[in-house]
Design a protein around this motif. Structure first.
Motif, PDB file in Angstrom:
ATOM      1  N   ILE A 117       0.858  -1.179   0.000  1.00 35.11           N
ATOM      2  CA  ILE A 117       0.000   0.000   0.000  1.00 35.11           C
ATOM      3  C   ILE A 117       0.896   1.231   0.000  1.00 35.11           C
ATOM      4  O   ILE A 117       1.784   1.366   0.853  1.00 35.11           O
ATOM      5  N   VAL A 118       0.678   2.132  -0.952  1.00 37.46           N
ATOM      6  CA  VAL A 118       1.491   3.335  -1.067  1.00 37.46           C
ATOM      7  C   VAL A 118       0.631   4.567  -0.813  1.00 37.46           C
ATOM      8  O   VAL A 118      -0.592   4.478  -0.692  1.00 37.46           O
ATOM      9  N   SER A 119       1.268   5.717  -0.747  1.00 33.82           N
ATOM     10  CA  SER A 119       0.554   6.951  -0.406  1.00 33.82           C
ATOM     11  C   SER A 119      -0.228   7.532  -1.578  1.00 33.82           C
ATOM     12  O   SER A 119      -1.079   8.403  -1.389  1.00 33.82           O
ATOM     13  N   GLY A 120       0.072   7.081  -2.806  1.00 39.16           N
ATOM     14  CA  GLY A 120      -0.641   7.577  -3.980  1.00 39.16           C
ATOM     15  C   GLY A 120      -0.017   7.027  -5.248  1.00 39.16           C
ATOM     16  O   GLY A 120       1.111   6.519  -5.238  1.00 39.16           O
ATOM     17  N   LEU A 121      -0.767   7.119  -6.357  1.00 34.76           N
ATOM     18  CA  LEU A 121      -0.293   6.659  -7.656  1.00 34.76           C
ATOM     19  C   LEU A 121      -0.192   7.839  -8.611  1.00 34.76           C
ATOM     20  O   LEU A 121      -0.760   8.910  -8.371  1.00 34.76           O
ATOM     21  N   GLN A 133      14.194  -6.400  -3.285  1.00 37.82           N
ATOM     22  CA  GLN A 133      13.400  -5.196  -3.040  1.00 37.82           C
ATOM     23  C   GLN A 133      12.828  -5.313  -1.637  1.00 37.82           C
ATOM     24  O   GLN A 133      12.242  -6.340  -1.282  1.00 37.82           O
ATOM     25  N   VAL A 134      12.986  -4.253  -0.863  1.00 35.76           N
ATOM     26  CA  VAL A 134      12.592  -4.254   0.539  1.00 35.76           C
ATOM     27  C   VAL A 134      11.675  -3.069   0.791  1.00 35.76           C
ATOM     28  O   VAL A 134      11.983  -1.934   0.400  1.00 35.76           O
ATOM     29  N   TYR A 135      10.559  -3.326   1.450  1.00 34.54           N
ATOM     30  CA  TYR A 135       9.617  -2.272   1.809  1.00 34.54           C
ATOM     31  C   TYR A 135       9.527  -2.223   3.331  1.00 34.54           C
ATOM     32  O   TYR A 135       9.294  -3.249   3.984  1.00 34.54           O
ATOM     33  N   PRO A 152      10.840   3.281   1.860  1.00 32.24           N
ATOM     34  CA  PRO A 152      10.071   3.583   3.073  1.00 32.24           C
ATOM     35  C   PRO A 152       8.597   3.790   2.741  1.00 32.24           C
ATOM     36  O   PRO A 152       8.261   4.457   1.758  1.00 32.24           O
ATOM     37  N   LEU A 153       7.735   3.205   3.543  1.00 33.93           N
ATOM     38  CA  LEU A 153       6.294   3.330   3.340  1.00 33.93           C
ATOM     39  C   LEU A 153       5.628   3.768   4.635  1.00 33.93           C
ATOM     40  O   LEU A 153       6.208   3.709   5.714  1.00 33.93           O
ATOM     41  N   GLN A 154       4.380   4.197   4.496  1.00 32.15           N
ATOM     42  CA  GLN A 154       3.599   4.575   5.664  1.00 32.15           C
ATOM     43  C   GLN A 154       2.927   3.333   6.238  1.00 32.15           C
ATOM     44  O   GLN A 154       2.439   2.482   5.497  1.00 32.15           O
ATOM     45  N   VAL A 195       5.282   6.091  -7.818  1.00 31.63           N
ATOM     46  CA  VAL A 195       4.296   6.000  -6.752  1.00 31.63           C
ATOM     47  C   VAL A 195       4.720   6.932  -5.621  1.00 31.63           C
ATOM     48  O   VAL A 195       5.912   7.212  -5.438  1.00 31.63           O
ATOM     49  N   LYS A 196       3.746   7.402  -4.879  1.00 36.11           N
ATOM     50  CA  LYS A 196       3.995   8.344  -3.794  1.00 36.11           C
ATOM     51  C   LYS A 196       4.299   7.582  -2.508  1.00 36.11           C
ATOM     52  O   LYS A 196       3.589   6.642  -2.140  1.00 36.11           O
ATOM     53  N   VAL A 197       5.366   8.008  -1.834  1.00 36.05           N
ATOM     54  CA  VAL A 197       5.748   7.443  -0.542  1.00 36.05           C
ATOM     55  C   VAL A 197       5.878   8.594   0.456  1.00 36.05           C
ATOM     56  O   VAL A 197       5.917   9.757   0.058  1.00 36.05           O
ATOM     57  N   PRO A 198       5.922   8.302   1.751  1.00 35.52           N
ATOM     58  CA  PRO A 198       5.886   9.403   2.728  1.00 35.52           C
ATOM     59  C   PRO A 198       7.132  10.269   2.777  1.00 35.52           C
ATOM     60  O   PRO A 198       7.068  11.422   3.209  1.00 35.52           O
ATOM     61  N   THR A 199       8.266   9.729   2.330  1.00 37.97           N
ATOM     62  CA  THR A 199       9.498  10.508   2.448  1.00 37.97           C
ATOM     63  C   THR A 199      10.519  10.059   1.420  1.00 37.97           C
ATOM     64  O   THR A 199      10.530   8.907   0.988  1.00 37.97           O
ATOM     65  N   GLY A 200      11.365  11.004   0.985  1.00 40.35           N
ATOM     66  CA  GLY A 200      12.524  10.660   0.175  1.00 40.35           C
ATOM     67  C   GLY A 200      12.269  10.497  -1.309  1.00 40.35           C
ATOM     68  O   GLY A 200      11.150  10.705  -1.816  1.00 40.35           O
TER      69      GLY A 200
END
Length: 322
Positions: free
Chosen positions: A79-83, A179-181, A210-212, A305-310
């Motif tokens: 699950i990501v912050s946005g597409l 790949q690591v989330y 990094p993910l939320q 894709v949108k992630v919370p940081t970086g």
């Protein structure tokens, strides 16, 4: 923006399959794979990003229908912050062998369990490559067996990844790409330390995103890891190139992070040059960014894709063999 299909020797990379309806997405994927000289029966891996966990059940149902009685490829779902597309409910990437390759998609009896609703195959051998689906720190009953980024990582390596690779006649020394989330960015240093210990500091190309939290289909887990590795018989063909690894023309890059795209692309160019090619040979580019609107990407097929940081860029390349 239509999905990008790139051919890399015996492989097809499809990037950016997006839709508001999963059935439509798989119809497009099936059509484009066939046009490229492949098929759903030769899919080796799927990467799936959702803006909302509620999108997942419908997607899984459509995926089962699309693959029919065949093997559903090893998958990673987060699950990501946005597409990139605000109206899309999923963004999917695919890797498939070409029909001309003659590669057989063989499930590996790895002992890995997976959620019944998903239906995917946890581990496949296709040609001389091993594909291990995204793993959480689950025990044999499917329950989370460790808590915290470091503990989950160590459990996954010992109890999930090593046994799967050994069952596939591979090993940690033959990992081509990870790949690591991580859904707790504050614990990224803890992950890095645990990952370095697992590989005795000979770390394979690894992309860490990094993910939320919660980012996975259980709120308990904080880390998910997927792998591609070489079969033991191909060990002599694996090349080390400036932190990347190559096998039979495929170039597996580490994730590149930074504050701006220009610097990241410069670093990528140097690695591609060391491999004997340039960025025209990129076959997949995934961009994980906190600010999608500010992205300035060169003329390379990509999905973001949108992630919370970086800002992290995950590149895959093709280096034709002489």
């Amino acid at each position: 923006m239509p999905a990008s299909i790139e051919r890399a020797g015996n492989w097809i990379f499809g990037t950016g399959f997006r839709a508001s309806d999963a059935r439509t997405l798989f119809e497009k994927m099936d059509q484009q794979l066939r046009e490229a000289g492949s098929s759903m029966s030769r899919v080796a891996r799927l990467d799936q990003y959702y803006p909302d966990a509620r999108c997942v059940p419908g997607y899984h149902a459509a995926r089962k229908q699309a693959f029919g009685a065949g093997q559903i490829a090893p998958s990673t779902s987060v699950i990501v912050s946005g597409l990139q597309s605000a109206d899309a409910q999923m963004d999917v990437q695919v890797i498939a062998a070409t029909d001309a390759s003659g590669y057989v998609v063989e499930p590996v009896r790895s002992g890995l369990n997976r959620p019944d609703a998903s239906g995917y195959t946890p581990c496949l051998r296709v040609g001389d490559m091993i594909f291990v689906a995204g793993q959480l720190a689950r025990d044999g009953a499917g329950k989370l067996a460790a808590r915290g980024v470091a503990a989950e990582t160590e459990y996954m390596v010992r109890q999930r990844l090593i046994p799967a690779l050994e069952a596939a006649q591979s090993g940690l020394d033959l990992v081509l790409k990870a790949q690591v989330y991580v859904s707790n960015p504050e614990e990224l240093p803890a992950f890095s330390q645990a990952w370095a210990r697992a590989f005795a500091a000979r770390i394979p190309p690894t992309t860490v995103v990094p993910l939320q939290h919660p980012a996975f289909l259980t709120a308990e887990a904080t880390v998910e890891i997927n792998l591609i590795a070489a079969h033991r018989s191909a060990a002599g063909r694996v090349r080390e190139i400036e932190g990347a690894r190559a096998l039979d023309g495929l170039l597996f890059m580490p994730g590149l992070s930074g504050t701006n795209m220009s610097d990241i692309i410069d670093r990528a160019s140097r690695i591609f040059a060391a491999a004997g090619c340039d960025l025209a040979r990129v076959v997949r580019m995934l961009v994980f960014a906190a600010d999608l609107a500010a992205l300035r990407v060169p003329q390379i097929p990509f999905t973001a894709v949108k992630v919370p940081t970086g800002l992290t860029v995950d590149l895959w390349g093709y280096v034709p063999q002489p």
